[in-house]
Design a protein around this motif. Structure first.
Motif, PDB file in Angstrom:
ATOM      1  N   THR A   1      -5.228   3.280   0.374  1.00  0.00           N
ATOM      2  CA  THR A   1      -4.988   1.873  -0.306  1.00  0.00           C
ATOM      3  C   THR A   1      -4.605   0.967   0.726  1.00  0.00           C
ATOM      4  O   THR A   1      -5.032  -0.458   0.588  1.00  0.00           O
ATOM      5  CB  THR A   1      -3.774   2.310  -1.249  1.00  0.00           C
ATOM      6  OG1 THR A   1      -2.515   2.727  -0.282  1.00  0.00           O
ATOM      7  CG2 THR A   1      -3.841   3.063  -2.302  1.00  0.00           C
TER       8      THR A   1
ATOM      9  N   LEU B   1      -4.789  -2.181  -9.979  1.00  0.00           N
ATOM     10  CA  LEU B   1      -6.022  -1.229  -9.847  1.00  0.00           C
ATOM     11  C   LEU B   1      -5.367   0.053  -9.275  1.00  0.00           C
ATOM     12  O   LEU B   1      -5.934   1.202  -9.749  1.00  0.00           O
ATOM     13  CB  LEU B   1      -6.574  -1.886  -8.652  1.00  0.00           C
ATOM     14  CG  LEU B   1      -7.977  -1.108  -8.051  1.00  0.00           C
ATOM     15  CD1 LEU B   1      -8.728  -0.843  -9.041  1.00  0.00           C
ATOM     16  CD2 LEU B   1      -8.637  -1.936  -6.804  1.00  0.00           C
ATOM     17  N   PHE B   2      -4.475   0.074  -8.421  1.00  0.00           N
ATOM     18  CA  PHE B   2      -4.078   1.409  -7.829  1.00  0.00           C
ATOM     19  C   PHE B   2      -3.246   2.102  -8.752  1.00  0.00           C
ATOM     20  O   PHE B   2      -3.021   3.510  -8.523  1.00  0.00           O
ATOM     21  CB  PHE B   2      -3.139   1.181  -6.426  1.00  0.00           C
ATOM     22  CG  PHE B   2      -3.960   0.453  -5.392  1.00  0.00           C
ATOM     23  CD1 PHE B   2      -5.348   0.644  -5.390  1.00  0.00           C
ATOM     24  CD2 PHE B   2      -3.221  -0.376  -4.397  1.00  0.00           C
ATOM     25  CE1 PHE B   2      -5.978   0.399  -4.222  1.00  0.00           C
ATOM     26  CE2 PHE B   2      -3.989  -0.987  -3.430  1.00  0.00           C
ATOM     27  CZ  PHE B   2      -5.349  -0.390  -3.065  1.00  0.00           C
TER      28      PHE B   2
ATOM     29  N   SER C   1      -7.002  -2.500   0.786  1.00  0.00           N
ATOM     30  CA  SER C   1      -6.420  -3.701   0.494  1.00  0.00           C
ATOM     31  C   SER C   1      -6.722  -4.933   1.740  1.00  0.00           C
ATOM     32  O   SER C   1      -6.835  -5.932   1.495  1.00  0.00           O
ATOM     33  CB  SER C   1      -4.657  -3.462   0.597  1.00  0.00           C
ATOM     34  OG  SER C   1      -4.283  -2.741  -0.451  1.00  0.00           O
TER      35      SER C   1
ATOM     36  N   ASN D   1      -2.327  -8.303  -3.303  1.00  0.00           N
ATOM     37  CA  ASN D   1      -1.284  -7.643  -3.865  1.00  0.00           C
ATOM     38  C   ASN D   1      -1.150  -7.746  -5.515  1.00  0.00           C
ATOM     39  O   ASN D   1      -0.901  -6.548  -6.153  1.00  0.00           O
ATOM     40  CB  ASN D   1       0.191  -7.975  -3.485  1.00  0.00           C
ATOM     41  CG  ASN D   1       0.129  -7.441  -2.217  1.00  0.00           C
ATOM     42  OD1 ASN D   1      -0.540  -6.750  -1.476  1.00  0.00           O
ATOM     43  ND2 ASN D   1       1.031  -8.254  -1.212  1.00  0.00           N
TER      44      ASN D   1
ATOM     45  N   TYR E   1       1.008  -1.007   0.084  1.00  0.00           N
ATOM     46  CA  TYR E   1      -0.125  -0.105  -0.082  1.00  0.00           C
ATOM     47  C   TYR E   1       0.961   1.310  -0.194  1.00  0.00           C
ATOM     48  O   TYR E   1       2.202   1.196   0.279  1.00  0.00           O
ATOM     49  CB  TYR E   1      -0.878   0.038   1.345  1.00  0.00           C
ATOM     50  CG  TYR E   1      -0.198   0.321   2.510  1.00  0.00           C
ATOM     51  CD1 TYR E   1      -0.107   1.554   3.086  1.00  0.00           C
ATOM     52  CD2 TYR E   1       0.446  -0.987   3.132  1.00  0.00           C
ATOM     53  CE1 TYR E   1       0.590   1.537   4.362  1.00  0.00           C
ATOM     54  CE2 TYR E   1       1.147  -0.826   4.259  1.00  0.00           C
ATOM     55  CZ  TYR E   1       1.203   0.562   4.985  1.00  0.00           C
ATOM     56  OH  TYR E   1       1.981   0.389   6.073  1.00  0.00           O
TER      57      TYR E   1
ATOM     58  N   ILE F   1     -10.196  -7.050  -9.878  1.00  0.00           N
ATOM     59  CA  ILE F   1     -10.259  -7.970  -8.486  1.00  0.00           C
ATOM     60  C   ILE F   1     -11.016  -9.521  -8.810  1.00  0.00           C
ATOM     61  O   ILE F   1     -11.184  -9.798  -7.772  1.00  0.00           O
ATOM     62  CB  ILE F   1     -10.774  -7.047  -7.560  1.00  0.00           C
ATOM     63  CG1 ILE F   1     -12.400  -6.988  -7.600  1.00  0.00           C
ATOM     64  CG2 ILE F   1      -9.988  -5.862  -7.074  1.00  0.00           C
ATOM     65  CD1 ILE F   1     -12.796  -6.593  -5.950  1.00  0.00           C
TER      66      ILE F   1
ATOM     67  N   THR G   1      -4.236  -5.487  -6.691  1.00  0.00           N
ATOM     68  CA  THR G   1      -4.098  -4.031  -6.274  1.00  0.00           C
ATOM     69  C   THR G   1      -3.152  -3.350  -6.866  1.00  0.00           C
ATOM     70  O   THR G   1      -3.171  -2.065  -7.181  1.00  0.00           O
ATOM     71  CB  THR G   1      -4.135  -4.024  -4.764  1.00  0.00           C
ATOM     72  OG1 THR G   1      -2.958  -4.491  -4.432  1.00  0.00           O
ATOM     73  CG2 THR G   1      -5.397  -4.322  -4.041  1.00  0.00           C
TER      74      THR G   1
END
Length: 233
Positions: free
Chosen positions: A31, A54-55, A35, A48, A26, A76, A51
């Protein structure tokens, strides 16, 4: 586990995991929150992997809201229960934008009011992001609390309350991380690897499992070690 054994037991875990921290990746409080919500009944590795991409496209509450449930879902799908988690992540982001100025609140009640956030998730955020000495009881901590005798309890909350009572105040800040890593990699669900546990001398488990080359533990011992899934409530 006798009270006199609690500190040396935890000191042994600290020595084995001196740099213990969450394995979730994160960049800020938000975030981290997302998570942890996604990690319910899923591994940190799987979270992980999802994300990361995604992030890169949406790492703020407003960006997640703009992406929408369908958009979040595309990133996801590899995580268990992804449909409900996508809805929760978007819904909690909407609340953060509308009620908290886009910031994650440093308040247990406000955190637990967010969709998909229960006591366990709130404890993780309060501990990791805000530096509070909380204990987040997941499957691993629930198992270790009962198996070792450190904090027996029939529910996650009962185990949490026992841990808060028994763990010395100066160790509360990091104890959750020592215990979760110990449960994940050594004191495993189906068969604990007692032969490589440096906390074994203080552990309350009477039937310690031997090294692989020795005689395997009895079926009675195996039967006592069935994993229990802990949902975030």
């Amino acid at each position: 586990m006798p009270a006199r054994n609690v500190r040396p037991f935890l000191e042994a875990l600290e020595a084995h995991w001196p740099d213990a921290k969450t394995e979730l990746v994160y960049s800020d409080v938000y975030t981290l929150l997302v998570s942890v919500v996604l990690s319910a009944q899923a591994t940190d590795i799987s979270v992980n992997k999802a994300t990361g991409p995604l992030f890169k496209v949406a790492a703020t509450p407003q960006a997640i809201v703009n992406l929408g449930v369908e958009g979040v879902g595309r990133y996801i799908k590899s995580i268990g229960l992804w449909q409900g988690k996508a809805r929760n992540v978007v819904a909690l982001s909407e609340i953060l934008v509308a009620q908290h100025g886009g910031a994650v609140p440093h308040d247990r009640a406000a955190l637990e009011a967010l969709p998909g956030v229960g006591r366990k998730t709130a404890n993780v955020v309060l501990n990791v992001a805000f530096g509070e000495p909380t204990i987040a009881v997941d499957t691993h901590l629930f198992r270790l609390g009962n198996r070792t005798g450190l904090a027996p309890g029939s529910t996650p909350r009962a185990v949490e309350d026992q841990l808060l009572k028994r763990i010395p105040p100066d160790m509360l800040m990091h104890a959750h991380h020592w215990l979760i890593l110990q449960g994940r990699y050594i004191c495993k669900a189906r068969l604990p690897e007692c032969w490589r546990c440096n906390a074994a001398p203080w552990c309350g488990l009477k039937l310690k499992s031997p090294p692989p080359a020795e005689k395997p533990p009895s079926s009675k011992l195996r039967g006592r070690m069935t994993p229990i899934a802990i949902e975030d409530r």
